[in-house]
Design a protein around this motif. Structure first.
Motif, PDB file in Angstrom:
ATOM      1  N   LYS A   1       2.086  -8.172   0.314  1.00  0.00           N
ATOM      2  CA  LYS A   1       0.799  -7.997  -0.357  1.00  0.00           C
ATOM      3  C   LYS A   1      -0.175  -8.913   0.363  1.00  0.00           C
ATOM      4  CE  LYS A   1      -1.421  -8.278  -4.864  1.00  0.00           C
ATOM      5  NZ  LYS A   1      -1.221  -8.616  -6.283  1.00  0.00           N
ATOM      6  N   ASN A   2      -1.228  -8.341   0.930  1.00  0.00           N
ATOM      7  CA  ASN A   2      -2.183  -9.104   1.752  1.00  0.00           C
ATOM      8  C   ASN A   2      -1.460  -9.829   2.890  1.00  0.00           C
ATOM      9  OD1 ASN A   2      -4.365  -8.330   0.095  1.00  0.00           O
ATOM     10  ND2 ASN A   2      -3.875  -9.986  -1.329  1.00  0.00           N
TER      11      ASN A   2
ATOM     12  N   SER B   1       0.822  -1.217   0.000  1.00  0.00           N
ATOM     13  CA  SER B   1       0.000   0.000   0.000  1.00  0.00           C
ATOM     14  C   SER B   1       0.854   1.265   0.000  1.00  0.00           C
ATOM     15  CB  SER B   1      -0.949   0.007   1.205  1.00  0.00           C
ATOM     16  OG  SER B   1      -0.215  -0.025   2.417  1.00  0.00           O
ATOM     17  N   ARG B   2       2.090   1.183   0.529  1.00  0.00           N
ATOM     18  CA  ARG B   2       2.982   2.354   0.482  1.00  0.00           C
ATOM     19  C   ARG B   2       3.344   2.690  -0.958  1.00  0.00           C
ATOM     20  NH1 ARG B   2       7.963   2.160   4.228  1.00  0.00           N
ATOM     21  NH2 ARG B   2       8.223   4.184   3.218  1.00  0.00           N
TER      22      ARG B   2
ATOM     23  N   ASN C   1       1.328   2.051  -3.473  1.00  0.00           N
ATOM     24  CA  ASN C   1       0.077   2.585  -4.021  1.00  0.00           C
ATOM     25  C   ASN C   1      -0.143   4.039  -3.621  1.00  0.00           C
ATOM     26  OD1 ASN C   1      -0.378   0.045  -5.089  1.00  0.00           O
ATOM     27  ND2 ASN C   1      -1.659  -0.609  -3.382  1.00  0.00           N
ATOM     28  N   ARG C   2       0.443   4.458  -2.494  1.00  0.00           N
ATOM     29  CA  ARG C   2       0.325   5.845  -2.039  1.00  0.00           C
ATOM     30  C   ARG C   2       1.424   6.738  -2.624  1.00  0.00           C
ATOM     31  NH1 ARG C   2      -0.550   3.480   3.498  1.00  0.00           N
ATOM     32  NH2 ARG C   2       1.625   3.989   3.801  1.00  0.00           N
TER      33      ARG C   2
END
Length: 110
Positions: A42-43, A18-19, A21-22
């Motif tokens: 991931k997950n 997610s980092r 993705n940000r």
């Protein structure tokens, strides 16, 4: 390395996808450059490992060194002492004397 040190280093190396993705890829790459490694989750499951180029090169060299050591051990084990040549036999086989060998320039291998 103690277990606690290893665990702390391992936990510090984890980075959630997610980092990325940000938009934090640049910051994560800076962290890889500093620490040498990041494990992308991931997950909550390891998805890939990011390595600094120096770390990657070190790993490849260690793998190659290990393969060469295993090959040497295999060759030594598969030959009897009667099959092995001493230094004098090798020099005679290639046609040089020990004096000629001593007179040659030292060659540095990497």
């Amino acid at each position: 390395m103690t277990k606690d040190l290893y665990t702390n280093n391992l936990l510090d190396s984890l980075v959630p996808i997610s980092r990325f993705n940000r938009g934090e890829a640049s910051k994560i790459f800076d962290e890889v450059a500093k620490s040498g490694i990041k494990i992308v989750l991931k997950n909550n499951t390891p998805a890939c490992v990011l390595l600094a180029p120096e770390r990657y090169t070190e790993l490849l060299e260690a793998i190659e060194d290990n393969a060469l050591a295993l090959e040497a051990a295999h060759r030594i084990k598969s030959h009897t002492n009667a099959d092995l040549l001493d230094e004098g036999d090798v020099l005679r086989e290639i046609g040089i004397t020990e004096v000629e060998l001593d007179d040659t320039e030292d060659i540095e291998f990497e």
